[in-house]
Every structure is written in structure tokens, then in C-alpha cells.
Design an enzyme around this catalytic site. Structure first.
Site, short mmCIF file in Angstrom:
data_model
loop_
_atom_site.label_atom_id
_atom_site.label_comp_id
_atom_site.label_asym_id
_atom_site.label_seq_id
_atom_site.Cartn_x
_atom_site.Cartn_y
_atom_site.Cartn_z
N ASP A 154 0.82 -1.21 0.00
CA ASP A 154 0.00 0.00 0.00
C ASP A 154 0.85 1.26 0.00
OD1 ASP A 154 -2.43 -1.17 -0.08
OD2 ASP A 154 -2.93 -0.87 2.03
N MET A 209 -7.74 9.71 9.12
CA MET A 209 -8.43 10.15 7.90
C MET A 209 -9.36 11.34 8.17
SD MET A 209 -9.31 6.37 6.36
CE MET A 209 -9.61 5.62 7.96
N LYS A 256 -3.48 3.57 -2.39
CA LYS A 256 -4.75 4.28 -2.39
C LYS A 256 -4.49 5.71 -1.95
CE LYS A 256 -7.12 0.10 -1.09
NZ LYS A 256 -7.56 -0.68 0.05
N1 SAH Z 1 -3.97 0.72 9.01
C1 SAH Z 1 -3.43 2.05 9.24
C2 SAH Z 1 -4.46 3.14 9.03
C3 SAH Z 1 -4.92 3.29 7.60
S1 SAH Z 1 -6.04 4.59 7.40
C4 SAH Z 1 -2.87 2.10 10.66
O1 SAH Z 1 -3.06 1.17 11.46
O2 SAH Z 1 -2.22 3.11 10.97
C5 SAH Z 1 -5.01 5.88 6.82
C6 SAH Z 1 -4.87 6.96 7.88
O3 SAH Z 1 -3.92 6.57 8.87
C7 SAH Z 1 -4.32 8.28 7.35
O4 SAH Z 1 -5.34 9.06 6.75
C8 SAH Z 1 -3.82 8.92 8.61
O5 SAH Z 1 -4.87 9.46 9.37
C9 SAH Z 1 -3.28 7.71 9.37
N2 SAH Z 1 -1.82 7.55 9.18
C10 SAH Z 1 -1.19 6.53 8.60
N3 SAH Z 1 0.15 6.68 8.64
C11 SAH Z 1 0.36 7.86 9.27
C12 SAH Z 1 1.51 8.59 9.66
N4 SAH Z 1 2.75 8.15 9.38
N5 SAH Z 1 1.35 9.76 10.32
C13 SAH Z 1 0.14 10.22 10.61
N6 SAH Z 1 -1.00 9.58 10.29
C14 SAH Z 1 -0.90 8.42 9.63
#
Ligand code: SAH
Length: 257
Positions: A37, A173, A59
């Protein structure tokens, strides 16, 4: 006996490649096919054996490089060819990651699979910003919430309950929904002066942490041109950051090379 391969649905961790688990690394080291991803750190692909086939399923918010059904189908097909497949996802695969939908598609075809958990971005980004999600005396609970369902009339997010019943809110998000989230929480009685933090690119070398308040968080995001991926943390725990005088000191060199 079928000759199906196995699919590992793997959490890559929140951004810093060193935050991957040993188990996830072992899965990568035996991968023949990787479907990864956008939020999984690309550096991790170099941990796979030479000759591995890496397929981007990224995505971007609002646009999908590969539809979820196609991803599910690809996992099934590669496993049926006997391949060892790693589905590499940002953070944890079961936290807003659709990993459970992929697992269901595999289960339906009797394909062996394993879920390898990862450090979810709320945990990673908060820690890397010096913000504890719980703190004795000020936060005994936290919730992980998606901001992307804000306007889903059929199953709305209960901001009325979240405003009162959870101490720390970690919102994924939510960047495009900041005005709505702010309004909902304040309407339901959360103090406008509640501390808030906006964490962009958490745990990476590009991390930015903007400390603000519930009332001002949308302004702060606009002024600082907050970009995705970003997390919103709302709660008294944000004040602990100043108490810790936290200067994120991440080694530039990655342990994994
Ligand atoms: N499965 C992922 C979440 C996916 S949804 C997890 O467990 O983290 C995607 C959202 O995750 C983004 O819109 C943001 O809000 C958050 N996100 C993912 N990586 C991030 C990062 N390095 N810093 C801040 N927010 C992050």
C-alpha cells in the site's frame, strides 16, 4: 491436498521502517509476491529476496490505484499458484486497513493466511511526538476513530458520546473533516480549549507535530498546510508533550538497510 501458497497480511508499522515487527520482517524475507500500500514504507521492500514481484496497490484519498475486489482476487490467485504472498499494509492491517475483508476473501477459498499485526499510526505517531495516549490522572481511555465516515447518515459516528465518554480521541483520515469534527465535539460540550495535536507523517524523518486546541485546530491546519497522512489527537494528554520537553530524536540511519 491442494498446493496453495500462504498469504501473510502484514502490518508495516506507522512509517519508520524500523517499527516493523520481527515476525513481519520474517514474512517479507520469504515473500515471492508483495502487494503493498501507499502508506507502507517502500524501504521495506528491500528486505524481500531478490526476484520478488512487488505490486503497488496504493490508495490516495479519493482515488484507488487498485480496487479492493481486485486486490482480494489477486491474493487468491497468487496463493492458488502456490506462491508465498505478503500483503503489506501501513500501520496495523486490522485498524482501518481492510485487512479483515482480504482475510475473509481468503477464508472463503480455504487459502491459508496469517495476520501479522503492526504498530498502528495513532500509537506510533503519538509516541514519536511525546504524547501518551493514556496518562495517569488525565486520560484513562482512548479511542481510534475514522474521520472518513463523518457524513455517513446510516451509521454516523457518535461524536455526542465521544465528546464525553473517551478521554483521548485519535482520529484517522480526518484532515478534510476538521471543521465538521470541531463543530460536532464543541456542540456536544467538549471545551473549545481542549488541547489538540495534528501529526503529519508520524514517525518518519518528515514528521511535523502541530500543537493547537479543539477550537483552533482547523485554522492551525490551514496555516501550516497540513497534509496527509495525518492524525488528529484531541485530549489533555497533548499537554504532556511540553512536560516531557520532547525533542524527537530519531536516528537518521535506519536499522534495516
Ligand atoms: N492501518 C493504518 C491506518 C490506515 S487509514 C494504521 O493502522 O495506521 C489511513 C490513515 O492513517 C491516514 O489518513 C492517517 O490518518 C493515518 N496515518 C497513517 N500513517 C500515518 C503517519 N505516518 N502519520 C500520521 N497519520 C498516519
Amino acid at each position: 491436498m491442494n498446493k496453495y501458497g500462504k498469504v501473510f497480511i502484514v502490518g508495516a508499522g506507522p512509517g519508520d521502517p524500523d517499527l516493523i515487527t520481527v515476525k513481519a520482517l520474517k514474512a517479507l524475507q520469504q515473500a515471492e509476491i508483495i502487494l503493498y500500500d501507499r502508506l507502507a514504507n517502500k524501504e521495506l521492500l528491500s528486505c524481500a529476496p531478490p526476484g520478488v514481484v512487488s505490486i503497488y496497490c496504493g490508495k490516495v484519498p479519493g482515488a484507488h490505484a487498485m480496487q479492493q475486489e481486485h486486490i482480494n482476487e489477486a491474493l487468491v490467485q497468487y496463493a492458488k499458484q502456490g506462491k508465498t504472498v505478503v500483503r503489506l499494509k501501513g500501520g496495523d492491517p486490522f485498524v482501518f486497513g481492510r485487512g479483515s475483508e482480504e482475510a475473509a476473501a481468503l477464508a472463503e477459498e480455504n487459502i491459508p493466511f496469517e495476520i501479522v499485526p503492526g504498530v498502528t499510526s495513532a500509537i506510533g505517531a503519538a509516541a514519536a511526538s511525546g504524547i501518551p495516549l493514556t496518562h495517569r490522572g488525565s486520560a484513562a481511555s482512548f479511542a481510534c476513530i475514522t474521520g472518513s465516515r463523518c457524513h455517513n447518515a446510516r451509521s454516523p459516528i457518535r461524536w455526542d458520546l465521544l465528546a464525553h465518554s473517551v478521554d483521548t480521541l485519535a482520529i484517522y483520515m480526518g484532515v478534510s473533516q476538521l471543521p465538521f469534527i470541531r463543530e460536532e465535539l464543541m456542540k456536544h460540550g467538549k471545551s473549545p480549549s481542549t488541547p489538540a495535536a495534528l501529526i503529519e507523517n508520524g514517525t518518519t524523518a518528515r514528521q511535523r507535530t502541530i500543537v493547537t486546541t479543539l477550537d483552533d485546530m482547523h485554522n492551525s491546519a490551514t496555516i501550516s498546510r497540513l497534509d496527509n497522512p495525518a492524525l488528529i489527537i484531541i485530549g489533555e494528554v497533548v499537554n504532556v508533550r511540553a512536560q516531557l520537553q520532547y525533542a524527537a530524536c530519531r536516528a537518521a540511519a535506519s536499522l534495516i538497510s
